[in-house]
Write a protein that holds these residues in place. Structure first.
Motif, PDB file in Angstrom:
ATOM      1  N   VAL A 326      -6.622 -19.107   9.306  1.00 20.27           N
ATOM      2  CA  VAL A 326      -6.928 -18.739  10.685  1.00 20.27           C
ATOM      3  C   VAL A 326      -6.147 -17.466  11.008  1.00 20.27           C
ATOM      4  CG1 VAL A 326      -6.906 -19.437  13.104  1.00 20.27           C
ATOM      5  CG2 VAL A 326      -7.253 -21.160  11.300  1.00 20.27           C
ATOM      6  N   VAL A 327      -6.855 -16.370  11.230  1.00 17.30           N
ATOM      7  CA  VAL A 327      -6.229 -15.089  11.540  1.00 17.30           C
ATOM      8  C   VAL A 327      -6.437 -14.782  13.018  1.00 17.30           C
ATOM      9  CG1 VAL A 327      -6.146 -12.626  11.009  1.00 17.30           C
ATOM     10  CG2 VAL A 327      -6.696 -14.263   9.198  1.00 17.30           C
ATOM     11  N   VAL A 328      -5.335 -14.601  13.734  1.00 16.57           N
ATOM     12  CA  VAL A 328      -5.386 -14.271  15.157  1.00 16.57           C
ATOM     13  C   VAL A 328      -4.811 -12.863  15.329  1.00 16.57           C
ATOM     14  CG1 VAL A 328      -4.707 -14.950  17.482  1.00 16.57           C
ATOM     15  CG2 VAL A 328      -5.049 -16.707  15.722  1.00 16.57           C
ATOM     16  N   VAL A 329      -5.603 -11.964  15.898  1.00 12.06           N
ATOM     17  CA  VAL A 329      -5.204 -10.566  15.993  1.00 12.06           C
ATOM     18  C   VAL A 329      -5.204 -10.089  17.434  1.00 12.06           C
ATOM     19  CG1 VAL A 329      -5.570  -8.245  15.067  1.00 12.06           C
ATOM     20  CG2 VAL A 329      -6.370 -10.214  13.780  1.00 12.06           C
ATOM     21  N   ASP A 330      -4.090  -9.511  17.824  1.00  9.08           N
ATOM     22  CA  ASP A 330      -3.965  -8.858  19.135  1.00  9.08           C
ATOM     23  C   ASP A 330      -4.763  -7.556  19.081  1.00  9.08           C
ATOM     24  OD1 ASP A 330      -3.159  -7.442  21.362  1.00  9.08           O
ATOM     25  OD2 ASP A 330      -1.012  -7.761  21.048  1.00  9.08           O
ATOM     26  N   HIS A 358     -11.223 -18.103   9.422  1.00 12.76           N
ATOM     27  CA  HIS A 358     -11.581 -18.023  10.842  1.00 12.76           C
ATOM     28  C   HIS A 358     -10.834 -16.837  11.440  1.00 12.76           C
ATOM     29  CE1 HIS A 358     -13.520 -22.093  11.214  1.00 12.76           C
ATOM     30  NE2 HIS A 358     -12.891 -22.203  10.057  1.00 12.76           N
ATOM     31  N   LEU A 359     -11.510 -16.092  12.307  1.00  8.86           N
ATOM     32  CA  LEU A 359     -10.933 -14.874  12.875  1.00  8.86           C
ATOM     33  C   LEU A 359     -11.061 -14.899  14.392  1.00  8.86           C
ATOM     34  CD1 LEU A 359      -9.704 -12.031  12.417  1.00  8.86           C
ATOM     35  CD2 LEU A 359     -12.040 -11.168  12.162  1.00  8.86           C
ATOM     36  N   VAL A 360      -9.920 -14.703  15.072  1.00  4.78           N
ATOM     37  CA  VAL A 360      -9.885 -14.674  16.538  1.00  4.78           C
ATOM     38  C   VAL A 360      -9.203 -13.391  16.976  1.00  4.78           C
ATOM     39  CG1 VAL A 360      -8.963 -15.770  18.616  1.00  4.78           C
ATOM     40  CG2 VAL A 360      -9.807 -17.194  16.729  1.00  4.78           C
ATOM     41  N   ALA A 361      -9.817 -12.677  17.901  1.00  4.67           N
ATOM     42  CA  ALA A 361      -9.215 -11.467  18.472  1.00  4.67           C
ATOM     43  C   ALA A 361      -9.009 -11.693  19.963  1.00  4.67           C
ATOM     44  CB  ALA A 361     -10.114 -10.254  18.237  1.00  4.67           C
ATOM     45  N   TYR A 362      -7.952 -11.070  20.499  1.00  2.00           N
ATOM     46  CA  TYR A 362      -7.683 -11.305  21.915  1.00  2.00           C
ATOM     47  C   TYR A 362      -6.941 -10.126  22.552  1.00  2.00           C
ATOM     48  CZ  TYR A 362      -2.674 -12.107  21.016  1.00  2.00           C
ATOM     49  OH  TYR A 362      -1.361 -11.941  20.677  1.00  2.00           O
ATOM     50  N   ASP A 363      -7.117 -10.011  23.873  1.00  2.00           N
ATOM     51  CA  ASP A 363      -6.237  -9.215  24.742  1.00  2.00           C
ATOM     52  C   ASP A 363      -5.921 -10.142  25.912  1.00  2.00           C
ATOM     53  OD1 ASP A 363      -8.730  -8.991  26.077  1.00  2.00           O
ATOM     54  OD2 ASP A 363      -9.040  -6.988  25.271  1.00  2.00           O
ATOM     55  N   THR A 364      -6.593  -9.987  27.048  1.00  2.00           N
ATOM     56  CA  THR A 364      -6.452 -10.995  28.110  1.00  2.00           C
ATOM     57  C   THR A 364      -7.541 -12.048  27.999  1.00  2.00           C
ATOM     58  OG1 THR A 364      -7.741  -9.576  29.585  1.00  2.00           O
ATOM     59  CG2 THR A 364      -5.337  -9.420  29.717  1.00  2.00           C
ATOM     60  N   GLN A 365      -8.499 -11.815  27.104  1.00  2.00           N
ATOM     61  CA  GLN A 365      -9.543 -12.783  26.786  1.00  2.00           C
ATOM     62  C   GLN A 365      -9.598 -12.925  25.271  1.00  2.00           C
ATOM     63  OE1 GLN A 365     -12.928 -10.915  28.808  1.00  2.00           O
ATOM     64  NE2 GLN A 365     -12.850 -12.534  30.368  1.00  2.00           N
ATOM     65  N   ALA A 366     -10.102 -14.040  24.804  1.00  2.00           N
ATOM     66  CA  ALA A 366     -10.164 -14.284  23.365  1.00  2.00           C
ATOM     67  C   ALA A 366     -11.621 -14.311  22.909  1.00  2.00           C
ATOM     68  CB  ALA A 366      -9.484 -15.595  23.021  1.00  2.00           C
ATOM     69  N   VAL A 393      -4.689 -17.592  25.575  1.00  2.00           N
ATOM     70  CA  VAL A 393      -6.143 -17.766  25.492  1.00  2.00           C
ATOM     71  C   VAL A 393      -6.590 -17.796  24.033  1.00  2.00           C
ATOM     72  CG1 VAL A 393      -6.556 -16.718  27.742  1.00  2.00           C
ATOM     73  CG2 VAL A 393      -6.563 -15.262  25.718  1.00  2.00           C
ATOM     74  N   ALA A 394      -5.884 -17.061  23.176  1.00  2.00           N
ATOM     75  CA  ALA A 394      -6.202 -17.083  21.743  1.00  2.00           C
ATOM     76  C   ALA A 394      -5.777 -18.406  21.126  1.00  2.00           C
ATOM     77  CB  ALA A 394      -5.500 -15.919  21.034  1.00  2.00           C
ATOM     78  N   MET A 395      -4.634 -18.923  21.563  1.00  2.00           N
ATOM     79  CA  MET A 395      -4.174 -20.209  21.041  1.00  2.00           C
ATOM     80  C   MET A 395      -5.146 -21.329  21.382  1.00  2.00           C
ATOM     81  SD  MET A 395      -1.981 -21.783  19.227  1.00  2.00           S
ATOM     82  CE  MET A 395      -0.480 -20.789  19.083  1.00  2.00           C
ATOM     83  N   VAL A 411      -2.139 -16.998  10.637  1.00  2.00           N
ATOM     84  CA  VAL A 411      -1.515 -15.673  10.655  1.00  2.00           C
ATOM     85  C   VAL A 411      -1.722 -15.083  12.045  1.00  2.00           C
ATOM     86  CG1 VAL A 411      -1.491 -13.367   9.638  1.00  2.00           C
ATOM     87  CG2 VAL A 411      -1.989 -15.349   8.200  1.00  2.00           C
ATOM     88  N   TRP A 412      -0.619 -14.774  12.727  1.00  2.00           N
ATOM     89  CA  TRP A 412      -0.705 -14.253  14.096  1.00  2.00           C
ATOM     90  C   TRP A 412      -0.131 -12.841  14.103  1.00  2.00           C
ATOM     91  CZ3 TRP A 412      -2.066 -17.766  18.267  1.00  2.00           C
ATOM     92  CH2 TRP A 412      -2.176 -17.132  19.514  1.00  2.00           C
ATOM     93  N   ILE A 413      -0.992 -11.864  14.351  1.00  2.00           N
ATOM     94  CA  ILE A 413      -0.577 -10.461  14.302  1.00  2.00           C
ATOM     95  C   ILE A 413      -0.518  -9.899  15.716  1.00  2.00           C
ATOM     96  CG2 ILE A 413      -1.102  -8.158  13.418  1.00  2.00           C
ATOM     97  CD1 ILE A 413      -2.816 -10.989  11.737  1.00  2.00           C
ATOM     98  N   SER A 414       0.667  -9.482  16.143  1.00  2.00           N
ATOM     99  CA  SER A 414       0.846  -8.954  17.496  1.00  2.00           C
ATOM    100  C   SER A 414       2.207  -8.277  17.600  1.00  2.00           C
ATOM    101  CB  SER A 414       0.742 -10.093  18.521  1.00  2.00           C
ATOM    102  OG  SER A 414       1.002  -9.629  19.828  1.00  2.00           O
ATOM    103  N   ASP A 415       2.393  -7.502  18.672  1.00  2.00           N
ATOM    104  CA  ASP A 415       3.742  -7.014  18.960  1.00  2.00           C
ATOM    105  C   ASP A 415       4.485  -8.016  19.853  1.00  2.00           C
ATOM    106  OD1 ASP A 415       2.427  -6.644  21.345  1.00  2.00           O
ATOM    107  OD2 ASP A 415       2.511  -4.460  21.292  1.00  2.00           O
ATOM    108  N   PHE A 416       3.767  -9.074  20.264  1.00  2.00           N
ATOM    109  CA  PHE A 416       4.333 -10.216  20.996  1.00  2.00           C
ATOM    110  C   PHE A 416       4.955  -9.830  22.348  1.00  2.00           C
ATOM    111  CE2 PHE A 416       4.323 -11.436  16.510  1.00  2.00           C
ATOM    112  CZ  PHE A 416       3.610 -12.624  16.579  1.00  2.00           C
ATOM    113  N   TYR A 417       4.417  -8.797  22.962  1.00  2.00           N
ATOM    114  CA  TYR A 417       4.843  -8.482  24.333  1.00  2.00           C
ATOM    115  C   TYR A 417       3.893  -9.223  25.273  1.00  2.00           C
ATOM    116  CZ  TYR A 417       8.255  -5.080  22.802  1.00  2.00           C
ATOM    117  OH  TYR A 417       9.356  -4.485  22.226  1.00  2.00           O
ATOM    118  N   GLU A 418       4.248 -10.476  25.532  1.00  2.00           N
ATOM    119  CA  GLU A 418       3.401 -11.401  26.269  1.00  2.00           C
ATOM    120  C   GLU A 418       3.974 -11.670  27.655  1.00  2.00           C
ATOM    121  OE1 GLU A 418       0.616 -12.991  25.218  1.00  2.00           O
ATOM    122  OE2 GLU A 418       0.567 -12.270  23.135  1.00  2.00           O
ATOM    123  N   TRP A 419       3.106 -11.950  28.609  1.00  2.00           N
ATOM    124  CA  TRP A 419       3.609 -12.241  29.955  1.00  2.00           C
ATOM    125  C   TRP A 419       3.832 -13.743  30.151  1.00  2.00           C
ATOM    126  CZ3 TRP A 419       0.687 -14.660  34.031  1.00  2.00           C
ATOM    127  CH2 TRP A 419      -0.628 -14.975  33.700  1.00  2.00           C
TER     128      TRP A 419
END
Length: 484
Positions: A326-330, A358-366, A393-395, A411-419
């Motif tokens: 499962v790949v989750v990409v910011d 499985h591939l999931v992409a997200y910003d404020t929506q997934a 929302v990606a989770m 695999v979670w790819i992000s800079d992790f600057y989350e609110w």
């Protein structure tokens, strides 16, 4: 007493000093042109005299001439540009100062063409010329063209075709103004992001929509990460010929990077040998060395012939367990490089047997991109770069995919600057505790540079799942280790 160089009876400086002065003239002229495009008459005339005297073409001093054009007119220089700036051990007493002057002229040409980009609008031809000059700089540093900028040879990371670039402890190259050059082992990887930044600036100064609308101009563009970013951001505003040309460029870049990454992924075999399954008795599996060794007792010295009682075959069957990746990409604005690389990487793993991707992409929506995970081109066309970041929302999309935790890697790819950082981290910790392998990645770039929220970095470390360095090669290694 140490011998000091001195002038001869006629007042001429020693030969070594004269060569050092020539080299310094060339480097002072380079610095002057980098900081001020206006010519300094004294430095220009002195540099011209040096270049002519050592038998090099004066085109090396022409900022308007590309390195390609110089090499086309003087093919013998191509070999000199290759590895030009790679450090080499040097004996001070055996220094060839005349060779250093020649090297300084060539180094100056490459650096000036790459780092003096001027101002104002940029044409497709000018961008293509800069990209070509940047290729020559990468060759001079001992890398493959495009490697440092995340282009055609990039995914493998900095490296020479014949060994590492500037290994720790490498000797000086003697290209500096006042003496030996610095160790490039740390400098070379740092150059990649700077080259990418320059290229991105050139792309922004180009009227890309107008260029794409003209097939002849679009054909001059060379796919690169900087160009990909602009194309992906602007694709909604393109239509007709411009959109077709943009898609063609994206397809070319995807194919080039896919080829590099696929080579890395396929270097290792999938699964351990299953010795419980008898080997297939076919010729391609015949173990000739073992067959000879086991039958050596049947050797007949008189007849000089080996009689074979039994043939031995290699085991080729492998234990393969279906694995879920499962790949989750910011896909926010700061993660373009990661989005491109990871969609390509996911498609490669999707093509391997027994791997369910499985591939999931997200910003404020997934967005669940799993139906297109096998085709990175189609995936990228469905992404919408930019916006904020909300990993929760990606989770929500990713968690239901973890049906068998011990058989799943996330695999979670992000800079992790989350609110909503605490809420997201708690859910990530829960995934880790469930038995799934959780791999947080700061970014997946060719250069390896990327920032990560220190708050998340410390908590991932405490959790026992430290954030991977941004280089894509490390992620490939981690995934192959788990999936094979």
């Amino acid at each position: 007493m140490t011998h000091q160089p001195h002038a001869d009876d006629h007042g001429a400086p020693p030969l070594g000093d004269a060569q050092d002065n020539r080299r310094q003239v060339l480097y002072w002229r380079l610095l002057a042109r980098l900081f001020d495009p206006e010519e300094q008459a004294a430095l220009e005339s002195a540099s011209l005299a040096v270049v002519e005297d050592i038998g090099l073409p004066t085109a090396l001093l022409d900022p308007g001439a590309s390195v390609d054009s110089v090499v086309q007119r003087h093919p013998d220089l191509a070999a000199e540009f290759e590895g030009l700036m790679v450090p080499e051990p040097e004996d001070e007493e055996a220094r060839d100062r005349a060779a250093e002057v020649r090297r300084a002229a060539l180094v100056s040409k490459v650096l000036l063409n790459v780092f003096a980009t001027g101002s104002g609008n940029v044409s497709a031809e000018q961008l293509a010329r800069w990209q070509s000059d940047a290729d020559w700089l990468e060759r001079a540093l001992g890398c493959r063209p495009g490697e440092l900028r995340g282009g055609r040879g990039a995914a493998g990371g900095p490296g020479r075709s014949g060994g590492g670039v500037g290994p720790a402890g490498a000797g000086p190259a003697g290209t500096g103004v006042g003496g030996p050059a610095p160790d490039l082992s740390r400098l070379v990887p740092a150059i990649g992001p700077e080259l990418g930044s320059i290229e991105a600036g050139l792309v922004k100064r180009m009227h890309l929509r107008e260029v794409l609308a003209d097939p002849a101009l679009a054909a001059r563009l060379t796919p690169s990460m900087s160009l990909m970013e602009q194309l992906l951001r602007d694709k909604e505003n393109l239509s007709g010929v411009a959109l077709a040309n943009a898609k063609a460029l994206i397809r070319r870049y995807v194919d080039e990077v896919t080829e590099v990454l696929r080579t890395q992924v396929e270097k290792s075999t999938v699964g351990e040998l299953d010795r419980s399954v008898p080997p297939k008795r076919v010729f391609r599996n015949l173990d000739i060395d073992r067959t000879i060794w086991k039958n050596l007792t049947n050797w007949s010295p008189e007849e000089e012939r080996l009689y074979v009682d039994r043939l031995y075959y290699r085991h080729t069957s492998r234990r393969t367990t279906p694995q879920r990746l499962v790949v989750v990409v910011d896909q926010s604005g700061s993660m373009v490089d990661s989005m491109v690389n990871c969609t390509i990487l996911a498609s490669i793993f999707a093509g391997l047997p027994k791997v369910d991707v499985h591939l999931v992409a997200y910003d404020t929506q997934a967005l669940d991109l799993t139906p297109w995970a096998h085709d990175p081109f189609e995936t990228l066309l469905r992404t919408k770069l930019g916006g904020g970041t909300d990993g929760t929302v990606a989770m929500a999309l990713a968690q239901p995919k973890i049906a068998e935790p011990r058989n799943t890697v996330v695999v979670w790819i992000s800079d992790f600057y989350e609110w909503r950082h605490q809420e997201l981290f708690d859910s990530m910790a829960a995934v880790h505790r469930s038995g799934a392998k959780f791999i947080p990645v700061g970014s997946v770039t060719s250069s390896g540079r990327g920032s990560v929220n220190p708050w998340f970095r410390e908590r991932f470390k405490d959790l026992g799942t430290p954030v991977l360095s941004g280089h894509i090669k490390k992620l490939v290694h981690e995934l192959k280790t788990f999936l094979t």
